[in-house]
Write an enzyme that holds these catalytic residues in place. Structure first.
Site, PDB file in Angstrom:
ATOM      1  N   ASP A  32       0.863  -1.156   0.052  1.00 14.78           N
ATOM      2  CA  ASP A  32      -0.081  -0.028  -0.078  1.00 14.78           C
ATOM      3  C   ASP A  32       0.945   1.322   0.114  1.00 14.78           C
ATOM      4  OD1 ASP A  32      -3.280   0.378   1.263  1.00 14.78           O
ATOM      5  OD2 ASP A  32      -1.951   2.118   0.788  1.00 14.78           O
ATOM      6  N   ASN A  33       0.665   2.420  -0.816  1.00 15.12           N
ATOM      7  CA  ASN A  33       1.320   3.403  -0.676  1.00 15.12           C
ATOM      8  C   ASN A  33       0.918   4.435   0.343  1.00 15.12           C
ATOM      9  OD1 ASN A  33      -0.985   4.729  -1.749  1.00 15.12           O
ATOM     10  ND2 ASN A  33      -0.069   5.526  -3.569  1.00 15.12           N
ATOM     11  N   GLY A  37      -4.973   4.702   2.365  1.00 13.12           N
ATOM     12  CA  GLY A  37      -5.126   3.717   3.383  1.00 13.12           C
ATOM     13  C   GLY A  37      -4.536   3.840   4.761  1.00 13.12           C
ATOM     14  N   PHE A  74      -6.666  -3.679  -4.928  1.00 12.22           N
ATOM     15  CA  PHE A  74      -7.695  -2.830  -4.682  1.00 12.22           C
ATOM     16  C   PHE A  74      -7.073  -1.365  -4.665  1.00 12.22           C
ATOM     17  CE2 PHE A  74      -8.130  -6.643  -1.985  1.00 12.22           C
ATOM     18  CZ  PHE A  74      -9.553  -6.724  -1.949  1.00 12.22           C
ATOM     19  N   THR A 118     -16.115  -2.192 -10.758  1.00 15.88           N
ATOM     20  CA  THR A 118     -17.150  -1.234 -10.226  1.00 15.88           C
ATOM     21  C   THR A 118     -18.467  -1.322 -11.057  1.00 15.88           C
ATOM     22  OG1 THR A 118     -17.556   1.238  -9.887  1.00 15.88           O
ATOM     23  CG2 THR A 118     -15.878   0.626 -11.421  1.00 15.88           C
ATOM     24  N   TYR A 142     -13.632   7.684 -14.091  1.00 14.43           N
ATOM     25  CA  TYR A 142     -13.335   6.414 -13.140  1.00 14.43           C
ATOM     26  C   TYR A 142     -13.822   5.355 -13.594  1.00 14.43           C
ATOM     27  CZ  TYR A 142     -14.266   3.585  -9.293  1.00 14.43           C
ATOM     28  OH  TYR A 142     -14.227   2.349  -8.427  1.00 14.43           O
ATOM     29  N   ARG A 283     -24.032  16.181  -9.097  1.00 11.54           N
ATOM     30  CA  ARG A 283     -22.841  15.964  -9.200  1.00 11.54           C
ATOM     31  C   ARG A 283     -22.347  15.518 -10.720  1.00 11.54           C
ATOM     32  NH1 ARG A 283     -20.127  11.663  -4.886  1.00 11.54           N
ATOM     33  NH2 ARG A 283     -21.001  10.358  -6.391  1.00 11.54           N
TER      34      ARG A 283
END
Ligand code: UDP
Length: 341
Positions: A32-33, A37, A74, A118, A142, A283
């Site tokens: 993970d960066n 997270g 993820f 998604t 996205y 939105r």
């Protein structure tokens, strides 16, 4: 089986890790960066590499050191609105990052890949609920980044033999039963945690993005699915890949949708807080209705939803409250920076 969980310190990844830890056969490495997270969500004693998937050199070092058998991916930028404003950042993070990961998997002969896709790949659906093979026409960058990766995966299987499962999440919600982890993005853009922030006095009101959609009350309708149920689907997906050695995509939804107004009203009822709401313009990039059927996941993966009792969105809030999850955790977050809700 050694699983490299990329994005394992984030919302869905951290819940997946809790589920993996409850099973005997898995060794876990987290990458993970920590841009979104939380280091506090990583269970003690697990191997952790603070690496960005776009750092190819470090990625190779991780593969060389840990030699994983499977990768769950993820890591992604996830805000629809932000993706419309800054699409290149989304293609860079979500598409290029995944290409590097697949190249490294190919180099180190890692065969199994589970991808966080998604509902946003579907755009404005023609038929509701969306079936597993509904046509894909994203209406925001996205969703397009995720669909692009799905296409890349098809060709990568063909060329390199990487077997993959794409899990198309609808709206993840809820928190772990322990109350230790949950949803906490910075900046937060998701409806349920924002509503809870109003309850806790961290925000004065909730914005309703558009009340002139062609829906039962004019606000957008979404299919909310518990994060722990999403987590178990990943394990079922990996078992399926190992068993069948076949790639596949699955919708993960509940078949029921709730409007923005219904979510806010449910929260008002459960929390007994007025939750002021102000209507704002729509939105950018929001489809009016997203609801999924999950027939393939049920039939092929044997996936069942433990939190199926969340028949009404109110139950999400009841659940969060009773299980000491989101509401107290938001308060705890003020004290312990790393507690996530
Ligand atoms: N939404 C809203 N106010 C907010 C945040 C979200 O009205 O402050 C709406 C949003 O426009 C969408 C729904 O709530 O129709 C769910 O949005 P969210 O960002 O939680 O998830 P998404 O469906 O974009 O993945």
């Amino acid at each position: 089986m050694k699983v490299l969980v990329c994005g394992g310190a984030g919302y869905i990844g951290s819940h997946l890790i809790r589920e993996l830890l409850s099973l005997p056969n898995y060794e876990i490495v987290i990458l993970d960066n920590l841009s979104q997270g939380h280091s506090g969500s990583i269970p003690a004693g697990l191997a952790f590499e603070k690496v960005d998937v776009r750092d190819k050199q470090k990625l190779e070092q991780v593969f060389s050191k840990h030699q994983p058998d499977a990768v769950m991916h993820f890591c992604a930028a996830i805000s629809v609105e932000e993706s419309v404003v800054d699409p290149l950042r989304y293609y860079d993070n979500n598409v290029i990052g995944t290409i590097y990961l697949l190249q490294t998997m190919n180099k180190y002969k890692v065969k199994y890949f589970i991808f966080s896709s998604t509902a946003a790949i579907f755009g404005n659906p023609e038929i509701i609920p969306l079936t597993d093979d509904a046509s894909t026409k994203p209406i925001n960058p996205y969703g397009d980044t995720k669909l692009t990766v799905e296409k890349i995966l098809g060709w990568s299987e063909n060329a390199y033999g990487i077997k993959y499962v794409c899990l198309r999440y609808f709206n993840a919600c809820g928190a772990h039963e322990s109350g230790e982890i949950g949803e906490d993005h910075d900046p937060e853009t998701h409806l349920i945690p924002l509503v809870l922030q109003v309850v806790l006095g961290k925000r004065e009101h909730i914005k309703i993005y558009g009340n002139d959609y062609d829906t039962r009350d004019g606000t957008c309708i979404r299919d909310y699915i518990h994060v722990t149920d999403l987590a178990t689907a990943h394990i079922k997906a990996l078992e399926y890949l190992v068993r069948e050695n076949k790639s596949q995509h699955f919708n993960l939804g509940s078949g029921e949708g709730y409007s923005v107004n219904e979510v806010i009203n449910a929260a008002r009822e459960v929390t007994e807080h007025p939750i002021p709401a102000i209507v704002h313009p729509r939105r950018k990039g929001d489809p009016p209705v997203l609801i999924a059927g999950s027939i393939r996941a049920e039939n092929i993966l044997g996936w069942t939803r433990k939190y199926d009792s969340i028949k009404k969105i109110k139950k999400v809030f009841v659940y969060l409250k009773i299980n000491n999850a989101a509401l107290p955790a938001i308060q705890a977050e003020i004290i312990h920076k790393n507690t996530i809700i």
